[in-house]
Design a protein around this motif. Structure first.
Motif, short mmCIF file in Angstrom:
data_model
loop_
_atom_site.label_atom_id
_atom_site.label_comp_id
_atom_site.label_asym_id
_atom_site.label_seq_id
_atom_site.Cartn_x
_atom_site.Cartn_y
_atom_site.Cartn_z
N THR A 47 0.92 -1.08 0.15
CA THR A 47 0.06 -0.07 0.01
C THR A 47 0.73 1.21 -0.08
OG1 THR A 47 -1.79 -1.23 1.34
CG2 THR A 47 -1.74 1.40 1.15
N ILE A 48 0.61 2.23 -0.82
CA ILE A 48 0.99 3.65 -0.73
C ILE A 48 -0.41 4.71 -0.35
CG2 ILE A 48 1.98 5.52 -2.04
CD1 ILE A 48 3.41 3.23 -3.97
N ILE A 49 0.01 5.38 0.51
CA ILE A 49 -0.90 6.45 0.91
C ILE A 49 -0.43 7.69 0.17
CG2 ILE A 49 -1.79 7.87 2.73
CD1 ILE A 49 -1.51 5.48 4.74
N ALA A 50 -1.01 8.41 -0.62
CA ALA A 50 -0.91 9.70 -1.04
C ALA A 50 -1.69 10.89 -0.52
CB ALA A 50 -1.37 9.62 -2.64
N MET A 51 -1.07 11.90 -0.24
CA MET A 51 -1.77 13.03 0.32
C MET A 51 -1.23 14.12 -0.08
SD MET A 51 -1.32 11.86 4.07
CE MET A 51 -0.91 13.38 5.12
N HIS A 52 -1.54 15.49 0.00
CA HIS A 52 -0.70 16.93 -0.27
C HIS A 52 0.07 17.24 0.79
CE1 HIS A 52 0.05 20.34 -2.64
NE2 HIS A 52 -0.04 21.06 -1.44
N HIS A 53 -0.41 17.42 1.86
CA HIS A 53 0.44 17.98 3.05
C HIS A 53 1.22 16.64 3.74
CE1 HIS A 53 -2.65 20.78 2.51
NE2 HIS A 53 -1.92 21.77 2.88
N PRO A 54 2.53 16.92 4.09
CA PRO A 54 3.21 15.94 4.43
C PRO A 54 2.98 15.75 6.20
CG PRO A 54 4.73 17.74 4.02
CD PRO A 54 3.53 18.17 3.50
N PRO A 55 3.09 14.79 6.69
CA PRO A 55 2.68 14.40 8.15
C PRO A 55 3.68 14.55 9.01
CG PRO A 55 2.82 12.13 7.17
CD PRO A 55 2.96 13.40 6.14
N PHE A 56 4.92 15.20 8.47
CA PHE A 56 6.23 15.27 9.38
C PHE A 56 6.84 16.92 9.35
CE2 PHE A 56 7.07 13.49 5.09
CZ PHE A 56 8.29 14.44 4.65
N GLN A 57 7.69 17.15 9.91
CA GLN A 57 8.23 18.47 10.05
C GLN A 57 9.44 18.19 9.03
OE1 GLN A 57 7.35 21.30 12.14
NE2 GLN A 57 5.60 19.92 11.70
N THR A 58 9.69 19.26 8.22
CA THR A 58 10.78 19.19 7.12
C THR A 58 11.79 20.15 7.75
OG1 THR A 58 9.78 21.22 6.09
CG2 THR A 58 8.74 19.00 5.42
N LEU A 59 11.94 20.91 8.58
CA LEU A 59 12.76 21.94 8.91
C LEU A 59 13.09 23.34 8.20
CD1 LEU A 59 15.72 19.57 10.24
CD2 LEU A 59 13.64 20.32 11.56
N ILE A 60 12.10 23.27 7.28
CA ILE A 60 11.74 24.27 6.38
C ILE A 60 10.78 25.17 6.96
CG2 ILE A 60 11.22 25.34 4.04
CD1 ILE A 60 12.49 22.85 2.96
N GLY A 61 11.07 26.16 7.96
CA GLY A 61 9.89 26.78 8.92
C GLY A 61 8.89 27.30 8.33
N HIS A 62 8.94 28.11 7.05
CA HIS A 62 7.80 28.56 6.58
C HIS A 62 6.81 27.61 6.16
CE1 HIS A 62 9.03 28.62 2.39
NE2 HIS A 62 10.37 28.64 2.86
N MET A 63 7.38 26.49 5.79
CA MET A 63 6.52 25.22 5.29
C MET A 63 5.96 24.47 6.17
SD MET A 63 6.38 25.90 1.98
CE MET A 63 5.55 24.39 1.10
N GLN A 115 10.84 25.57 -7.24
CA GLN A 115 11.10 24.60 -6.10
C GLN A 115 11.09 25.59 -4.87
OE1 GLN A 115 10.84 21.40 -6.84
NE2 GLN A 115 11.24 21.88 -9.10
N VAL A 116 10.92 25.08 -3.73
CA VAL A 116 10.96 25.91 -2.41
C VAL A 116 12.31 25.75 -2.18
CG1 VAL A 116 10.53 25.64 0.12
CG2 VAL A 116 8.68 25.31 -1.48
N VAL A 117 12.91 26.94 -1.77
CA VAL A 117 14.55 27.07 -1.54
C VAL A 117 14.78 26.11 -0.31
CG1 VAL A 117 16.17 28.66 -0.44
CG2 VAL A 117 14.74 29.27 -2.41
N LEU A 118 16.03 25.53 -0.37
CA LEU A 118 16.39 24.76 0.74
C LEU A 118 17.32 25.46 1.80
CD1 LEU A 118 16.48 21.73 2.07
CD2 LEU A 118 18.48 21.25 0.60
N ASP A 119 16.43 26.04 2.78
CA ASP A 119 16.97 26.72 3.86
C ASP A 119 16.22 26.11 5.12
OD1 ASP A 119 17.81 28.63 5.72
OD2 ASP A 119 17.55 30.38 4.36
N ILE A 120 16.90 25.41 6.13
CA ILE A 120 16.38 24.90 7.08
C ILE A 120 16.52 25.66 8.17
CG2 ILE A 120 16.60 22.50 6.26
CD1 ILE A 120 19.00 21.99 8.12
N SER A 121 16.84 26.98 8.20
CA SER A 121 16.63 27.68 9.51
C SER A 121 15.45 27.96 9.79
CB SER A 121 17.59 29.22 8.83
OG SER A 121 17.13 30.12 9.90
N PRO A 122 15.06 27.91 10.87
CA PRO A 122 13.69 28.22 11.46
C PRO A 122 13.06 29.73 10.97
CG PRO A 122 14.94 27.69 13.38
CD PRO A 122 15.90 27.78 12.15
#
Length: 170
Positions: A47-63, A115-122
């Motif tokens: 099984t694969i579950i597909a959804m739009h919003h991720p269920p985990f923190q990405t460390l990309i603060g604004h996202m 693409q969203v800029v990869l910046d993991i600063s909060p």
């Protein structure tokens, strides 16, 4: 909205996490109850579950501020209790991110646009860039776990051979 469909040997479960007029998402009790019942019904299918919003923190603060606002804890428990779930695939981030999630792999995919800029600063600014457009392809074959590939949209030079006349080209 939620539904399931069989694609080859894989059961795809789609969950709509969008909330009207909001940038963040969520999973309702109705959706999660349906998911629990559906996972029980198809316990023997990859099984694969597909959804739009991720269920985990990405460390990309604004996202992360506009990620999955509710339902993620129960989703985590359902995935943990159902070993047939191999992937939780998401969009939203416009960037490829993979992480372990409740015994499966949860991931976001790059975008075919920006693409969203990869910046993991909060406190990172909410910015995007024009990195190459891309998407993910998921492949499952019998006796093989689900594989994922990143594919780029544009044409690039090549292909070029590694070998010629049975010898590696320097």
């Amino acid at each position: 909205m939620y539904y399931t469909v069989k694609i080859g040997e894989v059961r795809l479960i789609a969950l709509d996490t969008t909330i009207k007029d909001k940038h963040f998402g969520g999973l309702s009790e109705e959706q999660l109850n349906w998911l629990e019942k559906t996972l029980r019904q198809y316990a023997d299918e990859t099984t694969i579950i597909a959804m739009h919003h991720p269920p985990f923190q990405t460390l990309i603060g604004h996202m992360d501020k506009i990620s999955l606002a509710y339902g993620g804890n129960r989703l985590h428990d359902l995935v943990k209790d159902n070993a047939q779930v191999k992937r939780v695939i998401c969009g939203h981030l416009h960037r490829a991110i993979d992480m372990g999630f409740a015994g499966a792999i949860a991931s976001t995919t790059p975008s075919v646009a920006h693409q969203v800029v990869l910046d993991i600063s909060p406190d990172a600014a909410s910015c995007w860039n024009l990195e190459p457009p891309a998407y993910k392809i998921y492949v499952h074959q019998p006796n093989v776990e689900v594989l994922s590939y990143i594919a780029y949209v544009n044409d690039y030079e090549g292909p070029y051979p590694f070998h010629e006349g049975g010898k590696l080209i320097d």
